[in-house]
Enzyme design. Structure first.
Site, short mmCIF file in Angstrom:
data_model
loop_
_atom_site.label_atom_id
_atom_site.label_comp_id
_atom_site.label_asym_id
_atom_site.label_seq_id
_atom_site.Cartn_x
_atom_site.Cartn_y
_atom_site.Cartn_z
N ASP A 1 68.92 31.15 36.85
CA ASP A 1 68.99 32.54 36.38
C ASP A 1 67.63 32.82 35.74
O ASP A 1 67.29 32.22 34.71
CB ASP A 1 70.13 32.65 35.36
CG ASP A 1 70.18 34.00 34.69
OD1 ASP A 1 69.26 34.82 34.90
OD2 ASP A 1 71.14 34.25 33.93
N TYR B 1 63.20 50.87 38.43
CA TYR B 1 62.63 49.81 39.29
C TYR B 1 61.11 49.99 39.38
O TYR B 1 60.34 49.04 39.20
CB TYR B 1 63.29 49.91 40.67
CG TYR B 1 62.76 48.97 41.72
CD1 TYR B 1 62.80 47.59 41.56
CD2 TYR B 1 62.22 49.49 42.91
CE1 TYR B 1 62.33 46.75 42.57
CE2 TYR B 1 61.75 48.65 43.91
CZ TYR B 1 61.80 47.28 43.73
OH TYR B 1 61.34 46.45 44.72
N LYS C 1 58.05 47.61 38.09
CA LYS C 1 57.03 47.10 39.02
C LYS C 1 55.63 47.43 38.52
O LYS C 1 54.71 46.62 38.65
CB LYS C 1 57.28 47.63 40.43
CG LYS C 1 58.50 46.97 41.10
CD LYS C 1 58.28 45.47 41.28
CE LYS C 1 59.51 44.71 41.68
NZ LYS C 1 59.33 43.25 41.68
C1 AKB Z 1 63.90 49.32 47.62
O1 AKB Z 1 64.24 50.17 48.46
O2 AKB Z 1 64.23 49.39 46.43
C2 AKB Z 1 63.02 48.19 48.06
C3 AKB Z 1 61.57 48.49 47.84
C4 AKB Z 1 60.89 49.49 48.66
O3 AKB Z 1 60.97 47.90 46.99
N1 AKB Z 1 63.27 47.89 49.43
#
Ligand code: AKB
Length: 324
Positions: free
Chosen positions: A57, A147, A151
């Site tokens: 994990d 997300y 990143k």
């Molecule tokens: C997503 O759709 O979240 C991933 C990406 C483009 O990082 N496939």
């Protein structure tokens, strides 16, 4: 030539990219030298039987450290992540897995003097203000998803470890990845994989983005090649480290359905956009990857037609064997 990786740990090894990357690394570096690590239970027999496996994990630093010590790991491919669509459902989890996980990996790598770390980024670093055609290498990064935020922060954290601690951290901004081995989970670009499975299994697909939605995509063999090429590249040629733009192909969801119809003339597709449309609309349509081309000679091989031919052929064989 860069120092050769000897013993490798792959986190997120049961995932869409992790599973095929682990197989490719085992092929190149020897099965016993590549440790697959994942938290998931749905691991394939190929992954489990193909070489060592550890339950890790990534939010638990001591679990990463134990695997690094036990297998005398010198390189980590850190593929474990929460993707964009699940991230919007569970933003706190996305932060914990994506940020705490990465910090743990970087800290273990620093403390144990590892040779190299691969930390993947994504086209999700871009936002609605990014020029979409193509997205440049270094525009202002203002993503609207958690997300994407993780990143961008991950790229910056990786660069910090490069400059502050001399750790060799490398990464690319993956586009949507299309593959026939393991299904993706929780991303916005997942429709570009699901459509193939549904076309073959049911002859029909309900796509969750609009027909005119264009996103940058890449076929898995190119994704694996890019990942391994960057990690094996001569570090003295690199001026970028964790944020290489990477281009494969770009097409609309409608064009993809049309290409599949060339193989399966009765295939029908309807388009019913859901919440993921907003995420897709915030991302660019195409990518300028000249930095990757210049610094480590990157070139994609597959386009929409060759990728579709190969996907249909591989998945049809799986279907015949009852393994789809
Ligand atoms: C997503 O759709 O979240 C991933 C990406 C483009 O990082 N496939």
């Amino acid at each position: 030539m860069p120092e050769r990786m000897q013993r490798i740990l792959v986190t997120g090894a049961a995932g869409q990219i992790g599973s095929e990357l682990t197989a490719a690394l085992r092929e190149r570096y020897g099965a016993q030298n590549v440790v697959a690590a994942d938290i998931r239970e749905n691991r394939s027999a190929k992954l489990m039987e193909g070489g060592p496996f550890e339950h890790v994990d990534v939010t638990q630093r001591e679990q990463i450290e134990a695997a690094v010590i036990e297998y005398r790991v010198d390189t980590i491919f850190h593929m474990a992540a929460i993707l964009s669509a699940v991230g919007e459902e569970k933003p706190q989890l996305a932060w914990r897995v994506n940020m705490t996980g990465l910090l743990n990996v970087l800290e273990v790598a620093r403390e144990h003097n590892l040779l190299r770390v691969f930390s993947p980024s994504s086209i999700a670093v871009f936002g609605p203000e990014t020029p979409p055609d193509p997205a440049p290498q270094a525009p202002p990064l203002r993503p609207t998803t958690i997300y994407g935020v993780t990143k961008v922060a991950g790229e910056l954290l990786g660069e910090y470890y490069v400059h502050r601690f001399g750790l060799d951290v490398r990464g690319v901004r993956y586009p949507g990845i299309i593959s026939s081995e393991t299904l993706p989970g929780g991303g916005t670009t997942d429709y570009a994989v699901e459509i193939f499975y549904k076309a073959l299994q049911e002859g029909h697909y309900t796509c969750f983005v609009r027909e005119d939605t264009v996103l940058p995509m890449m076929y898995m063999p190119d994704c694996i090649k890019a990942t391994m090429d960057l990690m094996e590249a001569d570090g003295t040629r690199l001026t970028h480290h964790c944020d290489f733009n990477l281009a494969g192909m770009s097409f609309s969801a409608g064009e993809l359905a049309e290409e599949i119809r060339k193989h399966l003339p009765d295939f029908t597709c309807e388009f019913k956009p859901d919440k993921r449309q907003d995420i897709a609309d915030s991302w660019p349509h195409s990518i300028d990857d000249s930095a990757a081309r210049e610094e480590w000679d990157w070139r994609a091989s597959y386009d929409l037609r060759s990728m579709t031919d190969d996907m249909i052929s591989r998945l049809s064989k799986k279907l015949e064997r009852g393994k789809l």
